[in-house]
Design a protein around this motif. Structure first.
Motif, short mmCIF file in Angstrom:
data_model
loop_
_atom_site.label_atom_id
_atom_site.label_comp_id
_atom_site.label_asym_id
_atom_site.label_seq_id
_atom_site.Cartn_x
_atom_site.Cartn_y
_atom_site.Cartn_z
N HIS A 1 1.98 13.51 -0.01
CA HIS A 1 1.27 12.35 -0.55
C HIS A 1 0.56 12.78 -1.83
O HIS A 1 -0.37 13.59 -1.79
CB HIS A 1 0.26 11.81 0.47
CG HIS A 1 -0.33 10.49 0.08
ND1 HIS A 1 -1.37 10.38 -0.83
CD2 HIS A 1 -0.02 9.22 0.47
CE1 HIS A 1 -1.69 9.11 -0.97
NE2 HIS A 1 -0.88 8.38 -0.20
N THR B 1 -10.99 11.40 3.83
CA THR B 1 -11.65 10.10 3.76
C THR B 1 -10.84 9.18 2.86
O THR B 1 -10.56 9.50 1.70
CB THR B 1 -13.08 10.24 3.22
OG1 THR B 1 -13.82 11.11 4.08
CG2 THR B 1 -13.77 8.89 3.16
N HIS C 1 -2.78 17.92 16.32
CA HIS C 1 -1.88 16.78 16.49
C HIS C 1 -0.60 17.08 17.26
O HIS C 1 0.08 16.15 17.70
CB HIS C 1 -1.54 16.19 15.12
CG HIS C 1 -2.72 15.57 14.44
ND1 HIS C 1 -3.20 14.32 14.76
CD2 HIS C 1 -3.53 16.06 13.47
CE1 HIS C 1 -4.26 14.05 14.01
NE2 HIS C 1 -4.48 15.08 13.22
N PHE D 1 -7.77 8.35 3.61
CA PHE D 1 -6.35 8.59 3.90
C PHE D 1 -6.09 8.59 5.41
O PHE D 1 -5.12 9.18 5.87
CB PHE D 1 -5.91 9.93 3.31
CG PHE D 1 -6.04 10.02 1.81
CD1 PHE D 1 -5.05 9.49 0.98
CD2 PHE D 1 -7.15 10.61 1.23
CE1 PHE D 1 -5.16 9.58 -0.39
CE2 PHE D 1 -7.27 10.70 -0.15
CZ PHE D 1 -6.28 10.17 -0.97
N GLU D 2 -6.94 7.91 6.16
CA GLU D 2 -6.87 7.98 7.62
C GLU D 2 -5.57 7.41 8.18
O GLU D 2 -5.17 7.75 9.30
CB GLU D 2 -8.06 7.24 8.24
CG GLU D 2 -9.41 7.91 8.00
CD GLU D 2 -10.06 7.49 6.68
OE1 GLU D 2 -11.20 7.89 6.42
OE2 GLU D 2 -9.38 6.74 5.90
N THR D 3 -4.90 6.53 7.46
CA THR D 3 -3.69 5.90 7.99
C THR D 3 -2.41 6.67 7.65
O THR D 3 -1.32 6.25 8.04
CB THR D 3 -3.56 4.47 7.45
OG1 THR D 3 -3.47 4.49 6.02
CG2 THR D 3 -4.75 3.62 7.88
N LEU D 4 -2.54 7.78 6.96
CA LEU D 4 -1.35 8.56 6.62
C LEU D 4 -0.70 9.10 7.89
O LEU D 4 -1.39 9.55 8.80
CB LEU D 4 -1.72 9.74 5.73
CG LEU D 4 -1.90 9.51 4.23
CD1 LEU D 4 -2.13 10.85 3.54
CD2 LEU D 4 -0.67 8.83 3.65
N PRO D 5 0.61 9.10 7.96
CA PRO D 5 1.29 9.75 9.09
C PRO D 5 0.90 11.22 9.16
O PRO D 5 0.75 11.89 8.12
CB PRO D 5 2.78 9.59 8.76
CG PRO D 5 2.84 8.39 7.86
CD PRO D 5 1.57 8.43 7.06
N THR D 6 0.72 11.73 10.37
CA THR D 6 0.23 13.11 10.51
C THR D 6 1.20 14.11 9.90
O THR D 6 0.77 15.14 9.36
CB THR D 6 0.01 13.44 11.99
OG1 THR D 6 1.21 13.18 12.73
CG2 THR D 6 -1.12 12.60 12.57
#
Length: 368
Positions: free
Chosen positions: A220, A256, A202, A258-263
Motif C-alpha cells: 500500500h 491510524t 494475525h 489504515f485500519e481497513t487494509l487487508p492484513t
C-alpha cells in the motif's frame, strides 16, 4: 592446537538461541558445529515483555536472565556432544545476551545498553570461561555499542581493493560497508521485528515463512510513505536502534487511518519497508560494491530477498551461504571471534562504526 571458541546469539527476533563451535586459530574463523534451540514460549513472551516498562521488572529480568543462561547451557552441551569435545577443549564462550533496552547517549549524555544474561551462571553450569557484556565499554567511550559485527564481517568477507556490502537482517537490520580505507556500519532500521509481530498477531505463526504471506498481499503506497517518514531513517551514522523504537506500539501508531487494509497488504508493506530502507542505505553508502551479502534470518525470506534484488538491480544479492557461512551462523560466529579478541586483549570495536572515542577491548570475563 586449534583455538576452539563457542559463540552464542539470541537476537531481536526472539525465536531462540543459535550457537556455533568455531576454530579461531587460523586467519579466518571456521565453524565446526552449529546448534539451535528454541525459546520456551513463556521465556520468549517474558523477554518480549521486558522490552517495555512493566511491574516488578528487576525481579522478572533477573529470573529471565537465569532461564536464558540455562538455554545457553543446553546449546553449549549440544555443540560439545556433536563435536565430541570436552568442556576443557573450549577456550571461552562468547555470550551476547538478550538486548531488552538500547539507549546509547540518551538521558544523561552516556545512556546505556542492557543485555539480559547471567554469565556467571553460564560459566558455573558449563565449566567454561564466559565473555559477555560486549556493548557497554563502547557506550562508556561515547559510542553506540552497536553494531559490533562489522569488524568480524571485515575479517570474514573483506576483500582487498573491493567495496563489499554485508546486510544482517535479524529483528533489526544492520549494514556493514567494507572498504580498504574504512569500515562503516549502522542499524538501518527494522528487519524482521515488525513483520514477525504482525504475523504472530494475525496468523498465530512466529514468522512469515519464506515471505509467502507478504507475497500474497499488495504494497500500500500510502502506508509505505507514512512508515518511511520515521525520522530515524534520515539520521546520519553512527546510529543504532532496536525494539525501543521499532515495536508493535510504533506500528499501531502508523496504522491510524489504515485500519481497513487487508492484513496481508500490511505484511507486504512491512516487508517492502525493510527492503526499501536497507536498499537505500546500500545505494547511498556502498557505491562500487558488486554484491550484497545477506545474513541473519531475513536471508531465508525468499520474498524479501527478491524485493532487495529488485531495488538493487546493479548488484548481486546473495546469501552468506554462497560465501561459505550459512546466514544463521554468522552472528554467533562473530561473538566467538569477539570472545577470542577479548582474551587476547585485542580491540573488537571500530570507531568508524560506533562513533566511540576510539577502539576498545570489549567484554567482561567470567573464568571457568
Amino acid at each position: 592446537m586449534p583455538d576452539h571458541y563457542i559463540g552464542l546469539m539470541s537476537g531481536t527476533s526472539l525465536d531462540g538461541v543459535d550457537g556455533v563451535l568455531a576454530d579461531c586459530s587460523a586467519a579466518s574463523t571456521r565453524v565446526l558445529q552449529h546448534a539451535w534451540r528454541p525459546f520456551p514460549a513463556e521465556l520468549a513472551a517474558e523477554l518480549l515483555a521486558l522490552n517495555g516498562q512493566g511491574d516488578n521488572e528487576l525481579h522478572r529480568a533477573a529470573l529471565a536472565a537465569n532461564a536464558l543462561s540455562r538455554v545457553y547451557t543446553q546449546v553449549v552441551a549440544d555443540l560439545l556432544q556433536a563435536a565430541g569435545l570436552p568442556a576443557t577443549a573450549i577456550c571461552a564462550i562468547g555470550a551476547h545476551g538478550q538486548t531488552v533496552r538500547h539507549r546509547p547517549g540518551a538521558f544523561d549524555g552516556i545512556g546505556y545498553t542492557l543485555q539480559l544474561n547471567n554469565p556467571a551462571l553460564l560459566a558455573e553450569l558449563s565449566g567454561i570461561t564466559v565473555v559477555a557484556d560486549f556493548r557497554s565499554r563502547d557506550v562508556a567511550a561515547g559510542g553506540q555499542g552497536a553494531p559490533l559485527v562489522p569488524a568480524f564481517h571485515q575479517a570474514l568477507f573483506g576483500r582487498a581493493g573491493q567495496t563489499v556490502a554485508v546486510l544482517n537482517i535479524g529483528g533489526i537490520s544492520n549494514l556493514s560497508v567494507l572498504r580498504d580505507d574504512a569500515v562503516l556500519g549502522w542499524d538501518c532500521g527494522p528487519g524482521n521485528a515488525l513483520m514477525d509481530a504482525w504475523c504472530r498477531q494475525h496468523t498465530r505463526q512466529p514468522f512469515d515463512e519464506q515471505g509467502r504471506w507478504a507475497a500474497s498481499g499488495r504494497v500500500h503506497a500510502g502506508l509505505l510513505q507514512v512508515l518511511l517518514q520515521e525520522p530515524y531513517f534520515a539520521l546520519p551514522a553512527p546510529k543504532s536502534s532496536g525494539r525501543d523504537l521499532f515495536n508493535p506500539a510504533w506500528l499501531a501508531g502508523k496504522l491510524t487511518g489504515f485500519e481497513t487494509l487487508p492484513t496481508e497488504d500490511v505484511q507486504a508493506t512491512l516487508t517492502e519497508l525493510t527492503a526499501r530502507v536497507c536498499a537505500a542505505d546500500v545505494l547511498r553508502h556502498a557505491a562500487g560494491s558488486r554484491r550484497l551479502i545477506v545474513c541473519g534470518g531475513g536471508a531465508l525470506n525468499t520474498h524479501l530477498m527478491r524485493r532487495l534484488q529488485a531495488h538493487l538491480s546493479a548488484l548481486e544479492v546473495m546469501s552468506s551461504e554462497q560465501q561459505g557461512l550459512p546466514p544463521l551462523q554468522v552472528e554467533a560466529a562473530a561473538f566467538a571471534w569477539l570472545a577470542r579478541k577479548t582474551l587476547q586483549r585485542e580491540t573488537g570495536s571500530l570507531k568508524s562504526v560506533t562513533g566511540a572515542r576510539g577502539a576498545r577491548v570489549l567484554g567482561a570475563i567470567y573464568p571457568a
